[in-house]
Design an enzyme around this catalytic site. Structure first.
Site, PDB file in Angstrom:
ATOM      1  CD  GLU A  99     -91.617 -28.562 -89.961  1.00 11.49           C
ATOM      2  OE1 GLU A  99     -92.035 -29.572 -89.649  1.00 11.49           O
ATOM      3  OE2 GLU A  99     -92.000 -27.320 -89.835  1.00 11.49           O
ATOM      4  CG  HIS A 108    -105.301 -29.856 -76.513  1.00  7.68           C
ATOM      5  ND1 HIS A 108    -105.956 -29.913 -75.404  1.00  7.68           N
ATOM      6  CD2 HIS A 108    -104.247 -29.311 -76.355  1.00  7.68           C
ATOM      7  CE1 HIS A 108    -104.920 -29.467 -74.412  1.00  7.68           C
ATOM      8  NE2 HIS A 108    -103.824 -29.325 -75.071  1.00  7.68           N
ATOM      9  CB  SER A 167     -96.069 -34.094 -81.568  1.00 10.23           C
ATOM     10  OG  SER A 167     -95.856 -32.803 -80.765  1.00 10.23           O
ATOM     11  CB  ALA A 168     -96.863 -37.647 -84.875  1.00  8.28           C
TER      12      ALA A 168
END
Ligand SMILES: Cc1cc2nc3c(=O)[nH]c(=O)nc-3n(C[C@H](O)[C@H](O)[C@H](O)COP(=O)(O)OP(=O)(O)OC[C@H]3O[C@@H](n4cnc5c(N)ncnc54)[C@H](O)[C@@H]3O)c2cc1C
Length: 534
Positions: A36, A473, A15-16
């Site tokens: 990645e 989360h 996401s970041a």
């Protein structure tokens, strides 16, 4: 072979990380490398919103992590899914767009994260966003990340809202327009019926950019440190060890489990722990891997008295047709997540902001595809996920050994704080009471789980310990701040190491009272701006 040199090396395309790499490479003079560990995000399941729950523990798209036995939850190991693919967890998540409460960020600033108050982070939320409402005081209208409204003509969704209104709860059109207390339909990160991960939103449009190199299947094993400066990154690809050099900076965006893991593998972390697993200490930073925070979540299920569209649509022939429709037009059931309303509410009226979230899903989340003569249709159900927004329990991430390919040790310590247990108990009772009121009462039949008979504190506590999970989360394992336990400063620079920043959910000084994808994107936007000196 000569070591390749880049201006910036970004570790982790989640996401970041996708945001950081995309923004840094907007300047043609910057040579950027994005590493990645996972592969490309071509799988149709990643694109189809409906099947998001099937991506957890997928053999190639998820890291397959679990916690160690949880001491306050009957010694159970708890799931810790994380995306291992371009887009990271934004490629496997539930796509709900959420930022939390404005005061969450003001609290960060009060804790020493100068520059991170709500007013100061709002421009970065807006910059990333292309919200269906268009540009406005609370939303961006032209950013890369597409955000659509949740629409539903499911009668139970209306009944939930009618009931909320009759009980004097606030009905909202937008959780991100000030105080989110109340009921609303959530926005989603979906574009033309396909998941809008950060890979799709930020990387796909710039795939021909010559100064950005994206390497998949590159598992970072450590950051190379020379005389207190991060100079390069070592990774394994196709079984062989490679190194790259960074002339400018290295940005670590591995997420709340992998970022502290990679720092520790590089000798940055609690000295005693590192020595204990045989790693030479480059920088003794006590906070690395500490303070792991998660939203504890407990489910409830109620059989519905009237059929729900979701259950009907799972009939094999109907589903086949809707998948075809989705492939051709991007519309239909596969383009949606079976949500309904979300409620942010308070356990006591005097609180300054909601401390509980209840997610209503107009679907039996255990339902399977059915067809007469092949498999029976399962009962329709209203499922609720009951979440404590600001838990007091704290966990940690540690190394198992000095093996960089071994998964980290994760300990959530869910329910360690007795208040978290009390709040979950309250939340179950609140939901149980709510569904029996007003218009909703006509839809809701027997309570399937935990079951209405479980109403004493001890029985509810036992159910909670048996079923508590997380909202996926995890945050705060490399937290930003100014205290002795801070890992990064408010510019996200690792304390005591030059040329190295951390930018992902791990830097949050405290878990926010919302969902963590949009905040991680915001963190990516803000760090890129800081690096570029804007
Ligand atoms: C199942 C699930 C559902 C969720 N639902 C929602 C939701 O509906 N709404 C919401 O707001 N949030 C949701 N979240 C949370 C949200 O997606 C995350 O908080 C967010 O994606 C975290 O972003 P990040 O950048 O910190 O980490 P990630 O997105 O996890 O990115 C980390 C990246 O680093 C890579 N990486 C890790 N280790 C290495 C290594 N050694 N070498 C190279 N690369 C590495 C990973 O493969 C990954 O791509 C959900 C999460 C999950 C797992």
């Amino acid at each position: 072979m000569a070591t390749l040199t880049y201006d910036y090396v970004v570790i982790g395309a989640g996401s970041a990380g996708c945001v950081v790499a995309a923004r840094l490479s907007e300047r043609p003079e910057n040579k950027v490398l994005l590493l990645e560990s996972g592969g490309a995000d071509k799988d149709i399941m990643v694109k189809m919103p409906l099947v998001f729950t099937m991506l957890q523990y997928h053999p190639t798209l998820d890291w397959g992590l679990w916690s160690d036995p949880e001491p306050f939850a009957n010694g159970r190991k708890i799931k810790a899914p994380r995306g291992k693919v371009l887009g990271g967890s934004s490629s496997i998540n539930g796509m709900m767009y959420s930022r939390g409460h404005p005061s969450d960020y003001d609290e960060w600033a009060q804790m020493g994260a100068e520059g991170w108050s709500h007013d100061e982070v709002l421009p970065y939320f807006k910059k990333s966003e292309r919200n269906w409402r268009g540009e406005g005081p609370n939303h961006g209208g032209s950013g890369p990340l597409n955000v659509i409204p949740y629409t539903s003509d499911e009668p139970i969704t209306k009944a939930i809202r009618d009931t909320a209104q009759a009980l004097n709860y606030r009905l909202l059109d937008d959780f991100e327009a000030g105080n989110p207390e109340g009921f609303a339909l959530p926005d989603s990160t979906i574009r033309r019926g396909r998941r809008a991960s950060t890979s799709q939103a930020f990387l796909t449009p710039i795939r021909n950019r010559l100064n950005l190199t994206v390497v998949t299947g590159a598992h970072v094993t450590r950051i190379l440190i020379e005389k207190g400066r991060a100079t390069g990154v070592e990774y394994v690809k196709d079984g062989s060890r490679q190194t790259v050099h960074a002339d400018g900076e290295i940005v670590l965006s591995g997420g709340a489990y992998a970022s502290p893991q990679i720092l520790m593998l590089s000798g940055i972390g609690p000295g005693d722990h590192l020595r204990g697993v045989g790693i030479q200490v480059e920088r003794d930073l006590a906070g690395v891997g500490q303070d792991l925070q998660e939203h504890p979540l407990v489910p409830m299920g109620f059989v519905t008295k009237k059929p729900l569209a979701f259950g009907q649509a799972l009939r094999a022939d109907r589903l086949t047709l809707s998948v075809l429709q989705w492939l051709l037009t991007g519309r239909g059931l596969p383009a949606t997540v079976p949500l309904s309303n979300i409620a942010y509410h308070k356990s006591q009226p005097g609180l300054s902001r909601p401390d509980l979230e209840t997610v209503f899903m107009a679907a039996n989340m255990m339902a399977k595809v059915w067809f007469p003569g092949f498999r029976k249709k399962q009962p329709d159900m209203l499922t609720t996920l009951n979440v404590v927004l600001r838990p007091g329990s704290r966990g940690c991430v540690k190394l198992r050994s000095d093996d960089p390919l071994a998964p980290p040790r994760i300990q959530f310590n869910l329910l360690q704080d007795p208040d978290d247990l009390r709040l979950l108990r309250h939340s179950l009772r609140w939901t149980r009471d709510f569904v029996r009121q007003g218009a909703l009462a006509e839809f809701v039949g027997a309570e399937s789980f935990p079951g209405a008979a479980l109403d004493q504190d001890a029985a509810l506590d036992a159910y909670i310990r048996k079923t508590v999970a997380t909202a996926h989360h995890p945050t705060s394992t490399c937290k930003m701040g100014i205290g002795a336990d801070a890992v990064v400063d408010p510019q996200l620079r690792v304390r005591g190491i030059r040329g190295l920043r951390v930018a992902d959910a791990s830097i949050m000084p405290r878990l926010i009272g919302g969902h963590t994808n949009a905040p991680s994107v915001m963190i990516g936007e803000k760090v890129a701006d800081m690096i570029l000196g804007n």
